[in-house]
Design a protein around this motif. Structure first.
Motif, PDB file in Angstrom:
ATOM      1  N   TYR A   1       9.446  -1.963  -4.210  1.00 14.66           N
ATOM      2  CA  TYR A   1       8.471  -2.293  -5.405  1.00 14.66           C
ATOM      3  C   TYR A   1       7.791  -0.771  -5.688  1.00 14.66           C
ATOM      4  O   TYR A   1       7.400  -0.240  -4.892  1.00 14.66           O
ATOM      5  CB  TYR A   1       7.391  -3.308  -5.322  1.00 14.66           C
ATOM      6  N   ARG A   2       7.630  -0.358  -6.965  1.00 11.43           N
ATOM      7  CA  ARG A   2       6.724   0.382  -7.418  1.00 11.43           C
ATOM      8  C   ARG A   2       5.838   0.079  -8.651  1.00 11.43           C
ATOM      9  O   ARG A   2       6.333  -0.843  -9.423  1.00 11.43           O
ATOM     10  CB  ARG A   2       7.657   1.749  -7.835  1.00 11.43           C
TER      11      ARG A   2
ATOM     12  N   ALA B   1       4.091  -9.760 -15.226  1.00 12.28           N
ATOM     13  CA  ALA B   1       2.986  -9.000 -15.991  1.00 12.28           C
ATOM     14  C   ALA B   1       3.350  -7.583 -16.364  1.00 12.28           C
ATOM     15  O   ALA B   1       2.472  -6.975 -17.044  1.00 12.28           O
ATOM     16  CB  ALA B   1       1.622  -9.114 -15.262  1.00 12.28           C
ATOM     17  N   GLY B   2       4.504  -7.179 -15.829  1.00  6.51           N
ATOM     18  CA  GLY B   2       4.858  -5.813 -16.251  1.00  6.51           C
ATOM     19  C   GLY B   2       3.952  -4.784 -15.478  1.00  6.51           C
ATOM     20  O   GLY B   2       3.950  -3.436 -15.688  1.00  6.51           O
ATOM     21  N   LEU B   3       3.351  -5.138 -14.213  1.00  3.48           N
ATOM     22  CA  LEU B   3       2.729  -4.232 -13.480  1.00  3.48           C
ATOM     23  C   LEU B   3       3.382  -3.418 -12.180  1.00  3.48           C
ATOM     24  O   LEU B   3       3.116  -2.331 -12.004  1.00  3.48           O
ATOM     25  CB  LEU B   3       1.399  -4.731 -12.680  1.00  3.48           C
ATOM     26  N   ILE B   4       4.485  -4.079 -11.925  1.00  2.00           N
ATOM     27  CA  ILE B   4       5.231  -3.556 -10.868  1.00  2.00           C
ATOM     28  C   ILE B   4       6.900  -3.632 -11.246  1.00  2.00           C
ATOM     29  O   ILE B   4       7.045  -4.790 -11.921  1.00  2.00           O
ATOM     30  CB  ILE B   4       4.986  -3.816  -9.618  1.00  2.00           C
TER      31      ILE B   4
ATOM     32  N   GLY C   1       5.448   7.958  -1.195  1.00  2.00           N
ATOM     33  CA  GLY C   1       6.757   7.931  -2.134  1.00  2.00           C
ATOM     34  C   GLY C   1       6.549   7.224  -3.317  1.00  2.00           C
ATOM     35  O   GLY C   1       7.418   6.854  -3.853  1.00  2.00           O
ATOM     36  N   GLY C   2       5.411   6.304  -3.629  1.00  2.00           N
ATOM     37  CA  GLY C   2       5.213   5.734  -4.629  1.00  2.00           C
ATOM     38  C   GLY C   2       5.960   4.286  -4.871  1.00  2.00           C
ATOM     39  O   GLY C   2       5.802   3.657  -5.689  1.00  2.00           O
TER      40      GLY C   2
ATOM     41  N   LEU D   1      -1.715  -1.586  -2.522  1.00  2.00           N
ATOM     42  CA  LEU D   1      -0.833  -1.087  -1.432  1.00  2.00           C
ATOM     43  C   LEU D   1       0.403  -0.402  -1.712  1.00  2.00           C
ATOM     44  O   LEU D   1       0.816   0.538  -1.243  1.00  2.00           O
ATOM     45  CB  LEU D   1      -0.544  -2.553  -0.483  1.00  2.00           C
ATOM     46  N   ILE D   2       1.024  -1.003  -2.624  1.00  2.00           N
ATOM     47  CA  ILE D   2       2.196  -0.360  -3.237  1.00  2.00           C
ATOM     48  C   ILE D   2       1.956   0.991  -4.060  1.00  2.00           C
ATOM     49  O   ILE D   2       2.611   1.986  -3.831  1.00  2.00           O
ATOM     50  CB  ILE D   2       2.811  -1.381  -4.271  1.00  2.00           C
TER      51      ILE D   2
END
Length: 129
Positions: free
Chosen positions: A101-102, A87-90, A58-59, A52-53
């Motif tokens: 969030y991105r 986890a460093g994903l967002i 706009g990312g 979803l993010i």
């Protein structure tokens, strides 16, 4: 069904039928780092949140845009977002009372690099940097 029908033919002559999928095996440290990220993605809610993010215009997506999608409480959504962030994903940025969030594309690239065959992807060492 007989076992004979499911056996692979012998090519003989020492010819290798398949090339390795990756250039080199993971080190213990690389495996631990990647396992943490894959574990974060192993939950359907977190996987859906990430998608979803990533697909939001706009990312980036406001947490207010994410909570209404699920039949879950706000604190539960916040927990899942925290796991993805750790986890460093967002990454998240507070703007007033909301957090936006991105997705961090470098981490997704690392995961893709580990999963990609050697012909098209980077080596394990490159993918886990």
């Amino acid at each position: 069904m007989s076992k004979q029908g499911s056996e692979l033919p012998f090519l003989g002559g020492g010819i290798e039928c398949c090339s390795p999928l990756v250039a080199e095996p993971l080190s213990g440290e690389q495996a631990a780092d990647l396992a943490r990220v894959f574990k974060a993605l192993g939950d359907p809610v977190r996987l859906r949140l990430l998608s979803l993010i990533a697909s939001h215009a706009g990312g980036e997506a406001c947490v207010c845009d994410l909570t209404d999608v699920f039949d879950l409480s706000g604190p539960t959504i916040s927990h899942h977002l925290k796991v993805l962030r750790e986890a460093g994903l967002i990454a998240g940025e507070r703007r007033g009372t909301w957090i936006y969030y991105r997705v961090l594309p470098d981490v997704l690239g690392r995961l893709a690099g580990v999963l990609a065959p050697t012909a098209t992807g980077p080596s394990v060492a490159e993918a886990t940097r």
